[in-house]
Design a protein around this motif. Structure first.
Motif, PDB file in Angstrom:
ATOM      1  N   SER A  36       0.855  -1.198   0.000  1.00  0.00           N
ATOM      2  CA  SER A  36       0.000   0.000   0.000  1.00  0.00           C
ATOM      3  C   SER A  36       0.886   1.241   0.000  1.00  0.00           C
ATOM      4  O   SER A  36       1.984   1.224   0.559  1.00  0.00           O
ATOM      5  CB  SER A  36      -0.858   0.045   1.266  1.00  0.00           C
ATOM      6  N   THR A  38       1.060   3.845   1.721  1.00  0.00           N
ATOM      7  CA  THR A  38       1.574   4.323   3.023  1.00  0.00           C
ATOM      8  C   THR A  38       2.880   3.636   3.420  1.00  0.00           C
ATOM      9  O   THR A  38       3.656   4.210   4.180  1.00  0.00           O
ATOM     10  CB  THR A  38       0.564   4.077   4.171  1.00  0.00           C
ATOM     11  N   THR A  62       2.004  -0.695  -7.003  1.00  0.00           N
ATOM     12  CA  THR A  62       1.210   0.164  -6.109  1.00  0.00           C
ATOM     13  C   THR A  62       0.534   1.269  -6.915  1.00  0.00           C
ATOM     14  O   THR A  62       1.155   1.878  -7.784  1.00  0.00           O
ATOM     15  CB  THR A  62       2.138   0.802  -5.043  1.00  0.00           C
ATOM     16  N   GLY A  64      -0.867   4.576  -6.065  1.00  0.00           N
ATOM     17  CA  GLY A  64      -1.111   5.648  -5.093  1.00  0.00           C
ATOM     18  C   GLY A  64      -0.165   6.815  -5.299  1.00  0.00           C
ATOM     19  O   GLY A  64       0.681   6.796  -6.203  1.00  0.00           O
ATOM     20  N   THR A 144      -3.455   5.008 -10.992  1.00  0.00           N
ATOM     21  CA  THR A 144      -3.622   5.709  -9.712  1.00  0.00           C
ATOM     22  C   THR A 144      -4.827   6.653  -9.728  1.00  0.00           C
ATOM     23  O   THR A 144      -5.653   6.643  -8.816  1.00  0.00           O
ATOM     24  CB  THR A 144      -2.327   6.508  -9.415  1.00  0.00           C
ATOM     25  N   ASN A 147      -8.692   5.589  -9.580  1.00  0.00           N
ATOM     26  CA  ASN A 147      -9.324   5.197  -8.318  1.00  0.00           C
ATOM     27  C   ASN A 147     -10.280   6.272  -7.793  1.00  0.00           C
ATOM     28  O   ASN A 147     -11.280   5.963  -7.157  1.00  0.00           O
ATOM     29  CB  ASN A 147      -8.253   4.887  -7.262  1.00  0.00           C
ATOM     30  N   GLY A 233      -8.864  -4.915   2.406  1.00  0.00           N
ATOM     31  CA  GLY A 233      -7.800  -4.358   1.568  1.00  0.00           C
ATOM     32  C   GLY A 233      -7.851  -2.842   1.524  1.00  0.00           C
ATOM     33  O   GLY A 233      -8.614  -2.202   2.242  1.00  0.00           O
ATOM     34  N   THR A 234      -6.997  -2.283   0.661  1.00  0.00           N
ATOM     35  CA  THR A 234      -6.763  -0.839   0.632  1.00  0.00           C
ATOM     36  C   THR A 234      -7.568  -0.170  -0.477  1.00  0.00           C
ATOM     37  O   THR A 234      -7.547  -0.635  -1.610  1.00  0.00           O
ATOM     38  CB  THR A 234      -5.252  -0.595   0.341  1.00  0.00           C
ATOM     39  N   GLU A 236      -7.030   2.901  -2.291  1.00  0.00           N
ATOM     40  CA  GLU A 236      -6.018   3.962  -2.446  1.00  0.00           C
ATOM     41  C   GLU A 236      -6.630   5.292  -2.893  1.00  0.00           C
ATOM     42  O   GLU A 236      -6.048   6.351  -2.676  1.00  0.00           O
ATOM     43  CB  GLU A 236      -4.972   3.537  -3.486  1.00  0.00           C
TER      44      GLU A 236
END
Ligand SMILES: NC(=O)c1ccc[n+]([C@@H]2O[C@H](COP(=O)([O-])OP(=O)(O)OC[C@H]3O[C@@H](n4cnc5c(N)ncnc54)[C@H](O)[C@@H]3O)[C@@H](O)[C@H]2O)c1
Ligand SMILES: O=P(O)(O)OC[C@H](O)CO
Length: 289
Positions: A36, A38, A62, A64, A144, A147, A233-234, A236
């Protein structure tokens, strides 16, 4: 699973693994990060503290943006490993479907074409079609930025606004993504490919998408805190939306859909109010030629 099915030796690591990161990294040829957002910078620094061959290729999956710097994950990996090849892997790749061995396609993008070709070979199979691309920034931003639009698409379906509304939202969402991406230095045509339009369509139309789920449930009246507490889950898009608002302000880029998603996530407006705000904006030409 895809690399292992192609005969490669694969080792997995997460912060909850019993094996150390150092042991997992010993003599590896490729490091694939799907952490993730972060955790990316912290883990990249941890990886940096262990010996690696100069030939080691980094792959990042990833989707994000770094809240402090607005950097993309590949920019973080490249800054920490300036002498290594970094490859972005992104596409319409809902992991649950890939796990079920359903067919899918993806894009691997790098400034070093040879590295992208190596990664293409590692993952390509009859059930996973891998394309190379020379625009890593565009590929990464497509995966990214979609999302944020996927959250809006979930709202659209949650409010039962119909097929016309959804088509309008996704199309204008793509225009917004391209506007931001071009300002960042990415190529327009990349956003019309698998990692842009392709991933936008997958994520905006599937309940498997966590970002779509966030929007759908917000439209149903749940709070963001409640939704994230129960999400597997994430998502983002929640962080990406905040970072994108910051960047759009700095660069003076119009991002009307992102703005409404941001206000909705902050709890400042309801989903219905966000819809009205978008529909009642000043009328204008479709494109500024
Ligand atoms: N799931 C998908 O369909 C899919 C597809 C393509 C890309 N992605 C992207 O991959 C990334 C991960 O997605 P996911 O679905 O696997 O999410 P997930 O929440 O299931 O897994 C996230 C992983 O990151 C680790 N992590 C989180 N914070 C960390 C930290 N501070 N330090 C170290 N590790 C940390 C977690 O332990 C976990 O292993 C996201 O950026 C997502 O957008 C997901
Ligand atoms: O579940 P999401 O919304 O993170 O979407 C997963 C992938 O990005 C789809 O390609």
């Amino acid at each position: 699973n895809l690399a292992a099915a192609n005969g490669h030796e694969v080792r997995l690591w997460s912060r909850h693994s019993s094996q150390t990161l150092e042991a997992v990294l010993k003599d590896v040829q490729i490091v694939l990060s799907a952490i993730s957002m972060t955790g990316v910078r912290d883990v990249a620094y941890q990886v940096h503290s262990f010996p690696l061959s100069p030939e080691t290729i980094f792959i990042t999956a990833t989707k994000g943006l770094d809240p402090q710097t607005t950097c993309t994950p590949s920019q973080i990996w490249q800054t920490i490993f300036p002498n290594h090849a970094v490859v972005v892997l992104s596409g319409p790749n809902l992991s649950k479907e890939i796990e079920q061995e359903l067919p899918a396609a993806t894009v691997v993008a790098s400034n070093i074409p040879k590295a992208a070709e190596v990664v293409q070979l590692v993952f390509s199979s009859h059930r996973f079609r891998v394309y190379t691309n020379p625009d890593p920034l565009g590929v990464e931003l497509g995966g990214t930025l979609k999302n944020v639009i996927a959250i809006a698409a979930g709202v659209c379906d949650g409010l039962q606004l119909g097929t016309n509304a959804k088509a309008a939202l996704v199309t204008r969402g793509l225009t917004e993504i391209i506007r931001v991406g071009n300002d960042w230095g990415a190529k327009t045509e990349t956003f019309y490919g698998l990692s842009g339009l392709g991933d936008l369509l997958a994520t905006c139309n599937s309940p498997l998408s966590r970002n779509y789920q966030v929007g759908y449930q917000l439209a149903g009246g749940k709070t963001l805190t409640e939704i994230l507490a129960n999400l597997q889950g994430t998502a983002e898009g929640v962080n990406t939306c905040r970072v994108l608002i910051q960047r759009a302000k700095q660069q003076n880029i119009a991002v009307p859909i992102t703005e409404q998603v941001y206000r909705l996530l902050q709890g400042d407006i309801t989903a219905r109010q966000a819809l009205d705000e978008l529909m009642l904006r000043d009328i204008k030409p479709e494109y500024n030629y």
